[in-house]
Enzyme design. Structure first.
Site, mmCIF file in Angstrom:
data_model
loop_
_atom_site.group_PDB
_atom_site.id
_atom_site.type_symbol
_atom_site.label_atom_id
_atom_site.label_comp_id
_atom_site.label_asym_id
_atom_site.label_seq_id
_atom_site.Cartn_x
_atom_site.Cartn_y
_atom_site.Cartn_z
ATOM 1 N N GLU A 44 49.290 -53.388 25.310
ATOM 2 C CA GLU A 44 49.633 -52.604 24.123
ATOM 3 C C GLU A 44 50.013 -51.176 24.538
ATOM 4 O O GLU A 44 49.366 -50.573 25.398
ATOM 5 C CB GLU A 44 48.417 -52.597 23.199
ATOM 6 C CG GLU A 44 48.533 -51.774 21.941
ATOM 7 C CD GLU A 44 47.246 -51.810 21.115
ATOM 8 O OE1 GLU A 44 47.293 -51.382 19.950
ATOM 9 O OE2 GLU A 44 46.197 -52.264 21.641
ATOM 10 N N LYS A 113 52.586 -53.928 14.809
ATOM 11 C CA LYS A 113 51.174 -54.236 14.577
ATOM 12 C C LYS A 113 50.802 -54.067 13.106
ATOM 13 O O LYS A 113 51.046 -53.013 12.506
ATOM 14 C CB LYS A 113 50.315 -53.317 15.449
ATOM 15 C CG LYS A 113 48.821 -53.612 15.440
ATOM 16 C CD LYS A 113 48.112 -52.681 16.415
ATOM 17 C CE LYS A 113 46.623 -52.957 16.498
ATOM 18 N NZ LYS A 113 45.966 -52.049 17.480
ATOM 19 N N CYS A 146 46.450 -56.766 19.733
ATOM 20 C CA CYS A 146 45.068 -56.294 19.756
ATOM 21 C C CYS A 146 44.258 -56.682 18.515
ATOM 22 O O CYS A 146 43.954 -57.855 18.316
ATOM 23 C CB CYS A 146 45.077 -54.779 19.979
ATOM 24 S SG CYS A 146 43.528 -54.119 20.668
#
Length: 282
Positions: A44, A113, A146
């Site tokens: 990430e 995200k 994540c």
């Protein structure tokens, strides 16, 4: 594609906060080092670092999806291979914590995200999709970032959409755990992989950044939920995955056919009070 195998590599490069040019060089080196892998996953925000002081620091290292410095990374890939690289994306006045999907011909797609963590809320705009699936030379590739994967609905959604494998760039801060136990994020990823028979390739950070110590959870998880590749002395996990297009788990059961969606409706009822109590914009 039942019984098809896929060679994968998850690489934890050394990322230096704010050093865009150096980080891009390290990413290119990592992609070249993974020659032979069909899927390469990097962490990430690999282009920028993660623990920012303020928005201005982020804006200085943000890139548009069509920036040639990003698309040019495709030139380091083995023909037919695909890479997933976390980067800080700028789009007009908005910033996103994103993952770029690259193939030999350049950019295949980009995922933003959806589930932001901690101080990310003060910088990034949440993405509008709960994970994404891209058609690539290696098959249908699921991508999440994540904290996304800690919501069971998300990897299941990607599996239902036909993802053959999940690429998961992460930055997992180290948390306390009982001696001998896996990191909790790894356990959650193993469970999610098993519950949807969706192999998962995780690239985590190692070392530390501005007093945040990373878990170093780089790993490859099979469709049966077992860890089949862990980080070696190069901070890299390599494995050959067996991919499954069916979800049959014996003569009487199928992970998808046995679902009872009509019984699950209450889990998607909005709960806005939780966001309002935390002062989060919705």
């Amino acid at each position: 594609m039942n019984g098809r195998q896929l060679r994968v590599s998850a690489i934890s490069i050394p990322v230096e906060i704010g050093s865009l040019a150096d980080n891009l060089t390290r990413i290119g080196d990592a992609l070249r080092s993974a020659a032979g892998a069909q899927l390469v996953v990097l962490p990430e925000l690999a282009t920028s670092g993660y623990v920012f002081h303020d928005r201005a620091e982020v804006e200085a290292v943000a890139l548009t999806v069509d920036d040639p410095r990003l698309s040019g990374l495709a030139g380091h890939l083995t023909p037919g291979a695909v890479a997933v690289v976390g980067f800080c994306e700028t789009d007009g006045a908005r910033l996103y914590n994103s993952a770029l999907v690259l193939g030999g011909r350049g950019v295949i797609g980009c995922y933003r995200k959806a589930h932001l963590w901690g101080a990310e809320y003060g910088i990034f705009t949440p993405g509008a999709q709960a994970g994404a699936v891209f058609d690539t030379p290696i098959g249908r590739l699921g991508v999440a970032i994540c904290y996304d994967n800690e919501f069971p609905e998300l990897p299941r959604r990607l599996a239902l959409a036909g993802a053959d494998v999940l690429a998961l760039p992460v930055n997992w801060p180290l948390v306390a755990r009982p001696p001998g136990e896996y990191p909790p994020e790894t356990i959650q990823a193993m469970a999610a992989a098993r519950s949807s028979r969706l192999a998962t390739v995780i690239a985590d950070r190692h070392g530390s950044e501005r007093a945040v110590t990373w878990t170093g959870g780089t790993a490859v998880i099979s469709a049966d939920g077992w860890i089949v590749g862990t980080s070696d002395h190069r901070n890299r996990a390599d494995a050959v995955l067996d991919l499954h297009c069916d979800k049959v788990i014996g003569p009487h059961n199928d992970l998808f056919a046995d679902r009872r969606p009509e019984l699950y409706g209450d889990i998607v009822i909005p709960q806005p009070d939780h966001h309002q109590k935390r002062g989060i914009r919705v």
